[in-house]
Motif scaffolding. Structure first.
Motif, PDB file in Angstrom:
ATOM      1  N   MET A  66      23.197  35.962  43.525  1.00  0.00           N
ATOM      2  CA  MET A  66      23.356  35.647  41.972  1.00  0.00           C
ATOM      3  C   MET A  66      24.896  34.985  42.226  1.00  0.00           C
ATOM      4  O   MET A  66      25.679  35.676  42.875  1.00  0.00           O
ATOM      5  CB  MET A  66      23.543  37.060  41.468  1.00  0.00           C
ATOM      6  CG  MET A  66      23.854  37.078  39.892  1.00  0.00           C
ATOM      7  SD  MET A  66      23.561  38.882  39.249  1.00  0.00           S
ATOM      8  CE  MET A  66      23.861  38.594  37.744  1.00  0.00           C
ATOM      9  N   LYS A  67      25.179  34.244  41.299  1.00  0.00           N
ATOM     10  CA  LYS A  67      26.441  33.347  41.371  1.00  0.00           C
ATOM     11  C   LYS A  67      27.362  34.435  40.520  1.00  0.00           C
ATOM     12  O   LYS A  67      27.033  35.052  39.628  1.00  0.00           O
ATOM     13  CB  LYS A  67      26.135  32.344  40.574  1.00  0.00           C
ATOM     14  CG  LYS A  67      27.582  31.481  40.626  1.00  0.00           C
ATOM     15  CD  LYS A  67      27.339  30.172  39.831  1.00  0.00           C
ATOM     16  CE  LYS A  67      28.554  29.231  40.145  1.00  0.00           C
ATOM     17  NZ  LYS A  67      28.431  27.911  39.231  1.00  0.00           N
ATOM     18  N   GLU A  68      28.639  34.468  40.932  1.00  0.00           N
ATOM     19  CA  GLU A  68      29.615  35.380  40.428  1.00  0.00           C
ATOM     20  C   GLU A  68      30.230  34.467  39.136  1.00  0.00           C
ATOM     21  O   GLU A  68      30.621  33.321  39.373  1.00  0.00           O
ATOM     22  CB  GLU A  68      30.829  35.662  41.575  1.00  0.00           C
ATOM     23  CG  GLU A  68      31.735  36.599  41.118  1.00  0.00           C
ATOM     24  CD  GLU A  68      32.683  36.967  42.102  1.00  0.00           C
ATOM     25  OE1 GLU A  68      33.917  37.007  41.699  1.00  0.00           O
ATOM     26  OE2 GLU A  68      32.274  37.178  43.304  1.00  0.00           O
ATOM     27  N   GLU A  69      30.355  35.429  38.091  1.00  0.00           N
ATOM     28  CA  GLU A  69      30.728  34.644  37.027  1.00  0.00           C
ATOM     29  C   GLU A  69      32.703  34.673  37.134  1.00  0.00           C
ATOM     30  O   GLU A  69      32.906  35.783  37.319  1.00  0.00           O
ATOM     31  CB  GLU A  69      30.436  35.505  35.843  1.00  0.00           C
ATOM     32  CG  GLU A  69      30.898  34.838  34.326  1.00  0.00           C
ATOM     33  CD  GLU A  69      30.393  35.570  33.239  1.00  0.00           C
ATOM     34  OE1 GLU A  69      31.214  35.679  32.163  1.00  0.00           O
ATOM     35  OE2 GLU A  69      29.337  36.230  33.214  1.00  0.00           O
ATOM     36  N   GLU A  70      32.987  33.489  36.733  1.00  0.00           N
ATOM     37  CA  GLU A  70      34.500  33.562  36.676  1.00  0.00           C
ATOM     38  C   GLU A  70      35.260  33.338  35.419  1.00  0.00           C
ATOM     39  O   GLU A  70      34.342  32.678  34.427  1.00  0.00           O
ATOM     40  CB  GLU A  70      34.980  32.188  37.252  1.00  0.00           C
ATOM     41  CG  GLU A  70      36.265  31.821  37.558  1.00  0.00           C
ATOM     42  CD  GLU A  70      36.695  30.806  38.456  1.00  0.00           C
ATOM     43  OE1 GLU A  70      37.173  29.927  37.845  1.00  0.00           O
ATOM     44  OE2 GLU A  70      36.233  30.733  39.955  1.00  0.00           O
ATOM     45  N   ARG A  71      36.258  33.982  35.055  1.00  0.00           N
ATOM     46  CA  ARG A  71      36.736  34.103  33.706  1.00  0.00           C
ATOM     47  C   ARG A  71      38.267  33.600  33.940  1.00  0.00           C
ATOM     48  O   ARG A  71      38.995  33.857  34.934  1.00  0.00           O
ATOM     49  CB  ARG A  71      36.830  35.571  33.401  1.00  0.00           C
ATOM     50  CG  ARG A  71      35.396  36.099  32.876  1.00  0.00           C
ATOM     51  CD  ARG A  71      35.551  37.493  32.513  1.00  0.00           C
ATOM     52  NE  ARG A  71      34.304  37.970  32.351  1.00  0.00           N
ATOM     53  CZ  ARG A  71      33.882  38.754  31.332  1.00  0.00           C
ATOM     54  NH1 ARG A  71      34.811  39.062  30.421  1.00  0.00           N
ATOM     55  NH2 ARG A  71      32.668  39.187  31.063  1.00  0.00           N
ATOM     56  N   ILE A  72      38.569  32.986  32.959  1.00  0.00           N
ATOM     57  CA  ILE A  72      40.198  32.311  32.794  1.00  0.00           C
ATOM     58  C   ILE A  72      40.736  33.074  31.867  1.00  0.00           C
ATOM     59  O   ILE A  72      40.384  33.351  30.645  1.00  0.00           O
ATOM     60  CB  ILE A  72      39.897  30.999  32.552  1.00  0.00           C
ATOM     61  CG1 ILE A  72      39.394  30.121  33.683  1.00  0.00           C
ATOM     62  CG2 ILE A  72      41.566  30.290  32.369  1.00  0.00           C
ATOM     63  CD1 ILE A  72      39.237  28.973  33.543  1.00  0.00           C
ATOM     64  N   LEU A  73      42.193  33.669  32.258  1.00  0.00           N
ATOM     65  CA  LEU A  73      42.824  34.361  31.169  1.00  0.00           C
ATOM     66  C   LEU A  73      44.248  33.784  31.074  1.00  0.00           C
ATOM     67  O   LEU A  73      44.730  33.605  31.939  1.00  0.00           O
ATOM     68  CB  LEU A  73      43.104  35.857  31.729  1.00  0.00           C
ATOM     69  CG  LEU A  73      43.939  37.042  30.812  1.00  0.00           C
ATOM     70  CD1 LEU A  73      43.061  37.007  29.463  1.00  0.00           C
ATOM     71  CD2 LEU A  73      44.116  38.182  31.564  1.00  0.00           C
ATOM     72  N   CYS A  74      44.567  33.333  29.888  1.00  0.00           N
ATOM     73  CA  CYS A  74      46.016  32.666  29.694  1.00  0.00           C
ATOM     74  C   CYS A  74      46.575  33.599  29.348  1.00  0.00           C
ATOM     75  O   CYS A  74      46.759  34.275  28.204  1.00  0.00           O
ATOM     76  CB  CYS A  74      45.662  31.381  28.817  1.00  0.00           C
ATOM     77  SG  CYS A  74      44.484  30.248  29.354  1.00  0.00           S
ATOM     78  N   LEU A  75      47.725  33.649  30.014  1.00  0.00           N
ATOM     79  CA  LEU A  75      49.207  34.661  29.680  1.00  0.00           C
ATOM     80  C   LEU A  75      50.315  33.765  29.613  1.00  0.00           C
ATOM     81  O   LEU A  75      50.528  32.928  30.625  1.00  0.00           O
ATOM     82  CB  LEU A  75      49.196  35.555  30.736  1.00  0.00           C
ATOM     83  CG  LEU A  75      47.946  36.504  31.007  1.00  0.00           C
ATOM     84  CD1 LEU A  75      48.249  37.549  32.075  1.00  0.00           C
ATOM     85  CD2 LEU A  75      47.660  37.458  29.706  1.00  0.00           C
ATOM     86  N   ASP A  76      51.201  34.152  28.630  1.00  0.00           N
ATOM     87  CA  ASP A  76      52.452  33.710  28.913  1.00  0.00           C
ATOM     88  C   ASP A  76      53.358  34.385  29.833  1.00  0.00           C
ATOM     89  O   ASP A  76      53.040  35.524  30.508  1.00  0.00           O
ATOM     90  CB  ASP A  76      53.514  33.589  27.605  1.00  0.00           C
ATOM     91  CG  ASP A  76      53.297  34.915  26.844  1.00  0.00           C
ATOM     92  OD1 ASP A  76      53.516  36.191  27.692  1.00  0.00           O
ATOM     93  OD2 ASP A  76      53.699  35.269  25.694  1.00  0.00           O
TER      94      ASP A  76
END
Length: 63
Positions: free
Chosen positions: A1-11
């Protein structure tokens, strides 16, 4: 199963809060003599996270 990647934008301020919160959690775990492996990995990922790459138009590009 492919691992899901998330992007979090923070200042800059939010990034500092996350780093300090993870470090406080790590210190609490050390004080309780519990393993810190997961928090260590997340803390390193947070510290080493790249800045977003902005697409810039060249001066010669037509508008």
């Amino acid at each position: 199963m492919k691992e899901e990647e998330r992007i979090l934008c923070l200042d800059h301020y939010e990034h500092g809060i996350v780093v300090h919160a993870l470090n406080a959690l790590r210190n609490d775990l050390i004080g309780e003599k519990r393993p810190t492996d997961a928090v260590d990995e997340l803390l390193l990922k947070t510290i080493d996270a790249p800045y977003p790459k902005h697409k810039r138009r060249s001066h010669h590009e037509a508008r």
